[in-house]
Scaffold this motif. Structure first.
Motif, PDB file in Angstrom:
ATOM      1  N   UNK A 210      -1.126   5.293 -17.771  1.00 17.89           N
ATOM      2  CA  UNK A 210      -1.242   5.569 -19.214  1.00 17.89           C
ATOM      3  C   UNK A 210      -0.344   4.671 -20.058  1.00 17.89           C
ATOM      4  N   UNK A 211       0.858   4.387 -19.553  1.00 21.04           N
ATOM      5  CA  UNK A 211       1.757   3.511 -20.290  1.00 21.04           C
ATOM      6  C   UNK A 211       1.207   2.102 -20.414  1.00 21.04           C
ATOM      7  N   UNK A 212       0.641   1.581 -19.317  1.00 17.81           N
ATOM      8  CA  UNK A 212       0.043   0.246 -19.340  1.00 17.81           C
ATOM      9  C   UNK A 212      -1.112   0.208 -20.347  1.00 17.81           C
ATOM     10  N   UNK A 236       0.381  18.702 -25.830  1.00  9.08           N
ATOM     11  CA  UNK A 236       0.053  17.741 -24.782  1.00  9.08           C
ATOM     12  C   UNK A 236       1.211  17.568 -23.818  1.00  9.08           C
ATOM     13  N   UNK A 237       2.445  17.542 -24.335  1.00 10.90           N
ATOM     14  CA  UNK A 237       3.617  17.453 -23.460  1.00 10.90           C
ATOM     15  C   UNK A 237       3.723  18.694 -22.584  1.00 10.90           C
ATOM     16  N   UNK A 238       3.585  19.870 -23.197  1.00  2.00           N
ATOM     17  CA  UNK A 238       3.669  21.120 -22.427  1.00  2.00           C
ATOM     18  C   UNK A 238       2.540  21.194 -21.407  1.00  2.00           C
ATOM     19  N   UNK A 239       1.345  20.740 -21.792  1.00  2.00           N
ATOM     20  CA  UNK A 239       0.229  20.727 -20.860  1.00  2.00           C
ATOM     21  C   UNK A 239       0.471  19.793 -19.689  1.00  2.00           C
ATOM     22  N   UNK A 240       1.088  18.644 -19.955  1.00  2.00           N
ATOM     23  CA  UNK A 240       1.418  17.706 -18.883  1.00  2.00           C
ATOM     24  C   UNK A 240       2.369  18.342 -17.888  1.00  2.00           C
ATOM     25  N   UNK A 259      -4.139  12.912 -18.433  1.00  2.00           N
ATOM     26  CA  UNK A 259      -4.912  12.949 -19.680  1.00  2.00           C
ATOM     27  C   UNK A 259      -4.057  13.451 -20.847  1.00  2.00           C
ATOM     28  N   UNK A 260      -3.444  14.655 -20.756  1.00  4.38           N
ATOM     29  CA  UNK A 260      -2.544  15.049 -21.851  1.00  4.38           C
ATOM     30  C   UNK A 260      -1.327  14.140 -21.952  1.00  4.38           C
ATOM     31  N   UNK A 261      -0.903  13.546 -20.825  1.00  2.00           N
ATOM     32  CA  UNK A 261       0.231  12.618 -20.867  1.00  2.00           C
ATOM     33  C   UNK A 261      -0.101  11.403 -21.717  1.00  2.00           C
TER      34      UNK A 261
END
Length: 367
Positions: A210-212, A236-240, A259-261
């Protein structure tokens, strides 16, 4: 907004304390601090349960503490974004890898010498009673960041993640060299095949991707995210973190967690999400600066503390008091040691090594 360029543009920062380069993405910088704090919170819980001073009264919030271990995956996302940019800016795999070695080794090798020097004497884990040949082999393996990717004895508690980082550096550098020789798309296809073969065995490595992807999304022009997506940054953070916790017993869920990340980190990079103001606080900015040292030194600093609590305070003081003392004193001493480590090893030794490397001739033809 671009992230930090030059030395230290990776999972952790090498900014001078109190001074921020103009091109530093302070949201990402604060996220470093948040991630290393999350890992420390997890170690408070982990050491408390392992050494029998975790209070039963805190069991209702134990999942919150336990989820802190997944701050490491957030580090991987940050690295995917920053390392991609660092490699492109260097325009040389040799200089890029030299920069990475200078970034990692001063702190890592200092702790390595301490652990391997004192470990056999204080009967630290598997170093107790180790033969000279086994000691030398383990020193070599740990020095090359092999434990983590490979099932080998690990000396530094947190250094397993550096094995993933080092592998990502090498794979990125190899891709950069081959892309110059063969073209972008054949190399992208080859890397996709390599990753498809490797990631099932090291699922956490998927969090570099995801970062790339976000780096290339933001490379030419930073998109303006809709308000609804920015509002999803916290969920999204909590979901990750929740999905990564589930993935501890159902490994395949780790891929779903990316995906949430992606959504969370996208909003952080853009810089106008609900967490942006928190990530830019002085506390998290400072932790972001010393986070590499803090990440590696905190287990070393807290190791004697947990022994003292287990042997001398457990049963005499309430566990609530013991875990509070461990957390507060451990954090304060870890910060103090990490501050010195940053000044002396990361900033001081790092700058000298960079000057030395800059004076070395570059091999003709090196990518």
């Amino acid at each position: 907004m671009n992230s930090q360029a030059g030395p230290g543009a990776d999972l952790l920062s090498t900014d001078s304390l109190g001074a921020y380069p103009k091109n530093l993405n302070r949201q990402i910088h604060g996220l470093r601090g948040f991630s290393t704090l999350a890992v420390f919170v997890y170690h408070v819980y982990g050491m408390g349960t392992l050494w029998n001073f975790w209070p039963a009264s805190l069991n209702p919030v134990a999942p919150f503490f336990a989820a802190g271990k997944h701050g490491v995956e957030i580090f991987f996302i940050i690295s995917g974004y920053l390392i991609t940019g660092s490699l492109i800016r260097h325009q040389s795999a040799a200089r890029f890898l030299t920069d990475r070695a200078i970034r990692l080794y001063p702190v890592f090798m200092t702790i390595q010498l301490i652990v391997f020097g004192l470990g056999p004497l204080v009967h630290y884990k598997w170093l107790s009673g180790i033969s000279a040949s086994a000691w030398a082999l383990a020193f070599f393996e740990n020095g090359l960041f092999l434990p983590g990717i490979f099932d080998l004895p690990l000396a530094q508690l947190n250094a397993w993640s550096l094995s993933y980082e080092a592998a990502f550096y090498l794979l990125s550098a190899a891709g950069f060299v081959l892309a110059r020789k063969l073209g972008r798309w054949p190399v992208i296809a080859a890397l996709a095949l390599v990753l498809a073969g490797l990631i099932p065995f090291h699922a956490r490595a998927a969090f570099f991707l995801p970062g790339v992807a976000i780096f290339f999304l933001f490379r030419r022009a930073a998109p303006t995210l809709p308000a609804c997506l920015r509002a999803l940054s916290v969920p999204a953070l909590l979901g990750t973190l929740a999905l990564l916790t589930v993935a501890e017993s159902h490994a395949g869920v780790v891929y779903l967690a990316t995906i949430p990340a992606f959504a969370f980190f996208l909003s952080v990079v853009e810089g106008r999400c609900l967490l942006s103001a928190i990530l830019r606080t002085r506390f998290l900015q400072y932790l972001g600066t010393i986070s590499y040292s803090f990440y590696l030194w905190s287990p070393v600093v807290t190791y004697p503390m947990k022994i003292v609590i287990e042997r001398f305070l457990h049963g005499r003081l309430a566990d609530e008091v013991n875990v509070t003392l461990f957390a507060m004193i451990g954090f304060a001493v870890s910060v103090a040691v990490s501050h010195l480590s940053y000044r002396i090893l990361e900033d001081g030794a790092g700058r000298r090594l960079h000057r030395w490397a800059a004076a070395r001739p570059v091999v003709v033809g090196a990518a």
